[in-house]
Design a protein around this motif. Structure first.
Motif, PDB file in Angstrom:
ATOM      1  N   GLN A  77       0.824  -1.200   0.000  1.00 47.78           N
ATOM      2  CA  GLN A  77       0.000   0.000   0.000  1.00 47.78           C
ATOM      3  C   GLN A  77       0.865   1.260   0.000  1.00 47.78           C
ATOM      4  N   SER A  78       1.958   1.227   0.775  1.00 46.76           N
ATOM      5  CA  SER A  78       2.867   2.380   0.814  1.00 46.76           C
ATOM      6  C   SER A  78       3.476   2.633  -0.555  1.00 46.76           C
ATOM      7  N   LEU A  79       3.885   1.556  -1.241  1.00 48.09           N
ATOM      8  CA  LEU A  79       4.488   1.699  -2.563  1.00 48.09           C
ATOM      9  C   LEU A  79       3.467   2.194  -3.578  1.00 48.09           C
ATOM     10  N   ALA A  80       2.243   1.664  -3.518  1.00 47.00           N
ATOM     11  CA  ALA A  80       1.197   2.112  -4.442  1.00 47.00           C
ATOM     12  C   ALA A  80       0.898   3.595  -4.251  1.00 47.00           C
ATOM     13  N   THR A  81       0.811   4.035  -3.002  1.00 47.63           N
ATOM     14  CA  THR A  81       0.568   5.452  -2.707  1.00 47.63           C
ATOM     15  C   THR A  81       1.730   6.310  -3.173  1.00 47.63           C
ATOM     16  N   PHE A  82       2.951   5.842  -2.930  1.00 50.64           N
ATOM     17  CA  PHE A  82       4.168   6.549  -3.344  1.00 50.64           C
ATOM     18  C   PHE A  82       4.180   6.760  -4.861  1.00 50.64           C
ATOM     19  N   ILE A  83       3.840   5.715  -5.610  1.00 48.20           N
ATOM     20  CA  ILE A  83       3.817   5.804  -7.072  1.00 48.20           C
ATOM     21  C   ILE A  83       2.773   6.808  -7.546  1.00 48.20           C
ATOM     22  N   GLU A  84       1.593   6.778  -6.915  1.00 48.46           N
ATOM     23  CA  GLU A  84       0.528   7.708  -7.286  1.00 48.46           C
ATOM     24  C   GLU A  84       0.946   9.153  -7.032  1.00 48.46           C
ATOM     25  N   GLU A  85       1.622   9.395  -5.906  1.00 54.98           N
ATOM     26  CA  GLU A  85       2.010  10.759  -5.541  1.00 54.98           C
ATOM     27  C   GLU A  85       3.178  11.284  -6.364  1.00 54.98           C
ATOM     28  N   VAL A  86       4.159  10.432  -6.625  1.00 57.74           N
ATOM     29  CA  VAL A  86       5.380  10.868  -7.294  1.00 57.74           C
ATOM     30  C   VAL A  86       5.267  10.797  -8.814  1.00 57.74           C
ATOM     31  N   GLN A  87       4.558   9.789  -9.333  1.00 57.68           N
ATOM     32  CA  GLN A  87       4.419   9.585 -10.772  1.00 57.68           C
ATOM     33  C   GLN A  87       5.777   9.577 -11.476  1.00 57.68           C
ATOM     34  N   PRO A  88       6.693   8.685 -11.068  1.00 57.57           N
ATOM     35  CA  PRO A  88       8.026   8.668 -11.678  1.00 57.57           C
ATOM     36  C   PRO A  88       8.019   8.038 -13.069  1.00 57.57           C
ATOM     37  N   ASP A  89       9.072   8.334 -13.837  1.00 57.44           N
ATOM     38  CA  ASP A  89       9.270   7.667 -15.116  1.00 57.44           C
ATOM     39  C   ASP A  89       9.909   6.301 -14.907  1.00 57.44           C
ATOM     40  N   GLU A  90      10.622   6.171 -13.807  1.00 53.66           N
ATOM     41  CA  GLU A  90      11.411   4.976 -13.565  1.00 53.66           C
ATOM     42  C   GLU A  90      11.528   4.756 -12.062  1.00 53.66           C
ATOM     43  N   LEU A  91      11.536   3.500 -11.644  1.00 55.17           N
ATOM     44  CA  LEU A  91      11.608   3.167 -10.228  1.00 55.17           C
ATOM     45  C   LEU A  91      12.780   2.226 -10.013  1.00 55.17           C
ATOM     46  N   LEU A  92      13.654   2.555  -9.046  1.00 54.11           N
ATOM     47  CA  LEU A  92      14.771   1.688  -8.669  1.00 54.11           C
ATOM     48  C   LEU A  92      14.553   1.209  -7.251  1.00 54.11           C
ATOM     49  N   MET A  93      14.650  -0.102  -7.039  1.00 55.05           N
ATOM     50  CA  MET A  93      14.457  -0.650  -5.708  1.00 55.05           C
ATOM     51  C   MET A  93      15.745  -1.317  -5.258  1.00 55.05           C
ATOM     52  N   GLU A  94      16.332  -0.793  -4.181  1.00 56.75           N
ATOM     53  CA  GLU A  94      17.521  -1.398  -3.587  1.00 56.75           C
ATOM     54  C   GLU A  94      17.058  -2.406  -2.550  1.00 56.75           C
ATOM     55  N   ALA A  95      17.172  -3.678  -2.887  1.00 56.03           N
ATOM     56  CA  ALA A  95      16.714  -4.729  -1.985  1.00 56.03           C
ATOM     57  C   ALA A  95      17.762  -5.006  -0.930  1.00 56.03           C
ATOM     58  N   SER A  96      17.345  -5.572   0.185  1.00 57.23           N
ATOM     59  CA  SER A  96      18.298  -5.966   1.212  1.00 57.23           C
ATOM     60  C   SER A  96      19.163  -7.092   0.676  1.00 57.23           C
ATOM     61  N   GLY A  97      20.336  -7.274   1.278  1.00 52.28           N
ATOM     62  CA  GLY A  97      21.279  -8.264   0.795  1.00 52.28           C
ATOM     63  C   GLY A  97      20.767  -9.686   0.813  1.00 52.28           C
ATOM     64  N   LEU A  98      19.752  -9.962   1.646  1.00 56.16           N
ATOM     65  CA  LEU A  98      19.214 -11.316   1.768  1.00 56.16           C
ATOM     66  C   LEU A  98      18.000 -11.553   0.884  1.00 56.16           C
ATOM     67  N   SER A  99      17.641 -10.587   0.067  1.00 52.77           N
ATOM     68  CA  SER A  99      16.398 -10.664  -0.701  1.00 52.77           C
ATOM     69  C   SER A  99      16.446 -11.712  -1.799  1.00 52.77           C
ATOM     70  N   ASP A 100      15.304 -12.331  -2.009  1.00 54.00           N
ATOM     71  CA  ASP A 100      15.100 -13.256  -3.119  1.00 54.00           C
ATOM     72  C   ASP A 100      14.466 -12.456  -4.257  1.00 54.00           C
ATOM     73  N   PRO A 101      15.154 -12.287  -5.399  1.00 54.03           N
ATOM     74  CA  PRO A 101      14.603 -11.460  -6.481  1.00 54.03           C
ATOM     75  C   PRO A 101      13.276 -11.972  -7.022  1.00 54.03           C
TER      76      PRO A 101
END
Length: 299
Positions: A77-101
């Motif tokens: 929900q936070s990400l969906a709201t963030f996208i609606e508010e910012v309306q970026p052309d591109e999104l970069l997500m820095e995952a934690s070192g233990l993340s499963d892509p």
């Protein structure tokens, strides 16, 4: 229209934040970029470091909450709201070192994010100096490497002669990814090969970018080669990119890579991981493609 998301993986200290700063310096004035950082630390030091770079918006997710089931709904929900508010052309997500892509990719199939963002490019940043010191985490690191589109071999200034062995090991794990070497994550981003390019360097407009979805298929069931070919024929009309590993009943593992009608299927060394496919395209929201794949596994 859908926003392309770049997922940046790599273990702690590999240089993910340095890579983000380099990416922002290269493209931040050309298009509107938003960053999502997900760390297990309650204090986001990386966010502070990025604050020295302008031309971006940041969503901080602490304590690894993007990958904690109990907090997953809140993150989506936070990400969906963030996208609606910012309306970026591109999104970069820095995952934690233990993340499963693959696990991260499944997040974008949620109803709140469907049609808003798709998994466009997978980066993996490697610490060349300490690459051979992560034996306890090797399984997770290898998975990040195997699924990556581009691998950034970082800290080459500190690795010395180790760099040759590191690159050779990476090529064995993922002979299909582009490998770029540098120090402080300083690589030539204009040489990066992208299967799908909607925002070329210098383009400040997002006009013409299609509405796309990304789907992740993950299963422990094995399929025949004929079943795989039939599944690809089934999705080809709607799928403009397909990538991943598939385990066959014949005790073989295949790497599948396709863009539009151009598909290549190559036998690779067997892994202990389930079959995993990432699909990008215009999919029917009423069709469960995971179920279709598993049906072909049963035939």
């Amino acid at each position: 229209m859908s926003i392309p998301l770049h997922l940046v993986t790599g273990f702690l200290g590999s240089g993910k934040t340095s890579f983000l700063k380099h990416y922002l310096n290269a493209f931040g004035q050309l298009r509107k970029i938003a960053i999502v950082q997900n760390e297990f630390s309650p204090v986001n030091i990386d966010g502070r470091e990025l604050s020295t770079t302008s031309h971006y918006r940041l969503l901080e997710i602490n304590n690894g909450s993007a990958f904690c089931v109990c907090l997953l709904g809140s993150f989506i929900q936070s990400l969906a709201t963030f996208i609606e508010e910012v309306q970026p052309d591109e999104l970069l997500m820095e995952a934690s070192g233990l993340s499963d892509p693959i696990g991260v990719g499944q997040i974008f199939q949620s109803p709140q994010l469907k049609g808003k963002v798709f998994l466009h490019h997978l980066w993996c940043v490697i610490d060349a100096q300490n690459f051979d010191r992560l034996a306890a985490l090797r399984f997770r690191m290898e998975h990040q490497l195997q699924i990556a589109d581009t691998i950034v071999v970082n800290k080459t200034d500190l690795a010395g002669e180790k760099i040759h062995g590191v690159v050779e090991t990476i090529k064995k794990l993922n002979p299909f990814a582009q490998i770029l070497c540098g120090s402080f994550a300083q690589i030539d981003l204009n040489t990066v090969k992208k299967a799908l390019t909607f925002l070329p360097a210098g383009d400040q407009s997002s006009a013409g970018r299609p509405n796309l979805d990304s789907l992740v298929i993950k299963t422990t069931r094995k399929i025949t080669r004929a079943g795989l070919d039939t599944f690809i024929a089934t999705i080809k009309e709607k799928c403009i990119r397909c990538k991943g590993f598939v385990n066959l009943r014949e005790e073989k593992t295949l790497f599948v890579q396709g863009v539009f009608d151009d598909y290549s299927i190559t036998e690779v060394a067997q892994t202990n991981r389930p079959s995993e496919l990432i699909l990008i395209g215009n999919f029917n929201p009423h069709i469960n493609y995971q179920s279709i794949f598993e049906e072909y596994c049963q035939r």
